[in-house]
Write an enzyme that holds these catalytic residues in place. Structure first.
Site, short mmCIF file in Angstrom:
data_model
loop_
_atom_site.label_atom_id
_atom_site.label_comp_id
_atom_site.label_asym_id
_atom_site.label_seq_id
_atom_site.Cartn_x
_atom_site.Cartn_y
_atom_site.Cartn_z
CG HIS A 306 -2.04 1.00 1.15
ND1 HIS A 306 -1.87 2.32 1.49
CD2 HIS A 306 -3.33 0.86 0.75
CE1 HIS A 306 -3.03 2.96 1.31
NE2 HIS A 306 -3.91 2.09 0.85
CG ASP A 363 -7.99 -3.34 -3.22
OD1 ASP A 363 -9.17 -2.97 -3.22
OD2 ASP A 363 -7.03 -2.57 -3.33
#
Length: 426
Positions: A306, A363
């Protein structure tokens, strides 16, 4: 500390005021840098830049935490509803029962729009990406609600907020029916917020029973976890467009388009595609990790890492803990879930990923739950957009109400050709 940083350049000193946070990183106000020293900053991807202070949400990437208006998401997920969190982000506090009831009712007043939306969808190419269709539908709301598009009137912000919270999920629901080849149905305005969307998106007919409470709870939690995430790409796009005093509808459409990219909201679809590829090649997790570490191999480990987090994404942790239990409760098995868990365990034990602090993000597991709820893969990012809508609206309103807000106009360091003349051309 005297309230300023100091920059020395060619014998000159510039005091740069400090901006104090309630928690997190201190800021340095560089707004006088060019005027006083003739310098500008270069910050690719704005990884070290805050356009404006914000009180909507806070992401601590090092510790792996996320809070909405001071509430850790672990406090909220499963304990309050998505619409309550929308109110929290918009107005700063959780709503009372009467405030929530009134909020629900005001949104309900704008929900009966099936006929208009069906006409819009009939005029739109069937092969269009659902996110493209959603963005175009939001832009079309400008024509339906010209008064609510007036950015100079704060009372119109309230109306536009209600319209978007009501109409965007209904448009998304009808787009979902189109993806599945289902005929449009009348919107059940008697159903609560999340149930209304779920029923409109997936029910066989208007008379189908209300959705199962467990499924609604899962969907509500997923939308809550996506509600805001600081100054990300799409939230910044919303503010960028809004800074020019474009309508709130145009600004939200910009956020949808930003979210549609595979490096932002589209990653959840690519996770399932990656797992499917691994499974089709024999399910060898070790081989998949070797491929991910090979720079010459186009294979990528989706759902890991991320831009902000250098720890486990707290949203992913919540979804991971819920996934197996939820799928079992729904009576649904997903053969890719076990593969995902094996892949995560192997990656977290691998020095390559550990050194680079590559942990699962939101996700990695969300797609399993969306699919278990009955949504096709191409709708995953649309579902993300529904969840992120309260955050986008909150950031737009925060920017629009800030008396210090200015149109976004970054400078550039020019590295092209110097002055040229036509007579000098070859």
């Amino acid at each position: 500390m005297d309230g300023a940083a100091r920059l020395h350049y060619q014998g000159q000193e510039l005091k740069l005021p400090m901006v104090e946070p309630t928690v997190g990183d201190w800021g340095i106000d560089i707004s006088r840098l060019r005027a006083d020293l003739g310098l500008i900053t270069v910050d690719r991807g704005f990884g070290n830049t805050s356009q404006n202070p914000s009180s909507v949400s806070f992401v601590n990437g090092e510790q792996g935490t996320l809070s909405y208006r001071g509430y850790p998401i672990e406090e909220l997920a499963g304990r309050v509803g998505f619409l309550e969190v929308a109110w929290l982000l918009l107005y700063g506090d959780l709503p009372s029962s009467s405030q929530l009831d009134r909020f629900e009712e005001e949104i309900r007043d704008f929900c009966d729009v099936a006929a208009y939306m069906e006409t819009f969808l009939d005029a739109f190419p069937e092969a269009s990406n659902p996110m493209t269709t959603l963005a175009a539908g939001v832009l079309s709301m400008v024509g339906r609600h010209p008064g609510a598009s007036q950015t100079s009137k704060p009372e119109m912000w309230e109306r536009a907020t209600l319209i978007l919270l009501a109409e965007l999920p209904m448009l998304a629901a009808l787009i979902n029916r189109r993806c599945l080849g289902l005929a449009p149905i009348k919107i059940r305005t008697d159903l609560p917020y999340t149930a209304r969307f779920y029923h409109t998106a997936l029910a066989e007919s208007e008379s189908s029973p209300a959705p199962d409470p467990q499924r609604l709870a899962v969907l509500d939690m997923l939308e809550l976890l996506h509600s805001d995430h600081g100054q990300n790409c799409s939230s910044s796009a919303v503010q960028l467009v809004g800074s020019g005093r474009a309508s709130i509808f145009a600004s939200i459409a910009a956020g949808i388009n930003a979210l549609s990219g595979p490096l932002h909201g589209g990653a959840n679809q690519r996770v399932l595609g990656m797992l499917q590829e691994i499974q089709e090649e024999g399910g060898d997790v070790a081989q998949a990790l070797d491929r991910a570490k090979d720079r010459s191999d186009p294979f990528r480990l989706m759902g890991f890492g991320h831009r902000v987090y250098r720890n486990y994404d707290p949203r992913a942790r919540i979804i991971k803990e819920a996934a197996a239990e939820v799928l079992a409760g729904l009576g649904t098995e997903d053969p890719l879930l076990q593969l995902a868990q094996e892949l995560e365990s192997a990656a977290l034990a691998d020095e390559y990923f550990e050194k680079r602090m590559l942990y699962p993000n939101v996700d990695f597991y969300s797609g399993f739950l969306y699919r278990a709820l009955g949504f096709p893969t191409e709708m995953f990012t649309v579902l993300f957009a529904i969840g992120r809508l309260p955050g986008w609206l909150s950031h737009w309103r925060e920017m629009a109400s800030d008396p210090k807000s200015r149109i976004f106009r970054p400078r550039q360091v020019y590295v092209g050709q110097t002055e040229r003349r036509l007579e000098d051309r070859p």
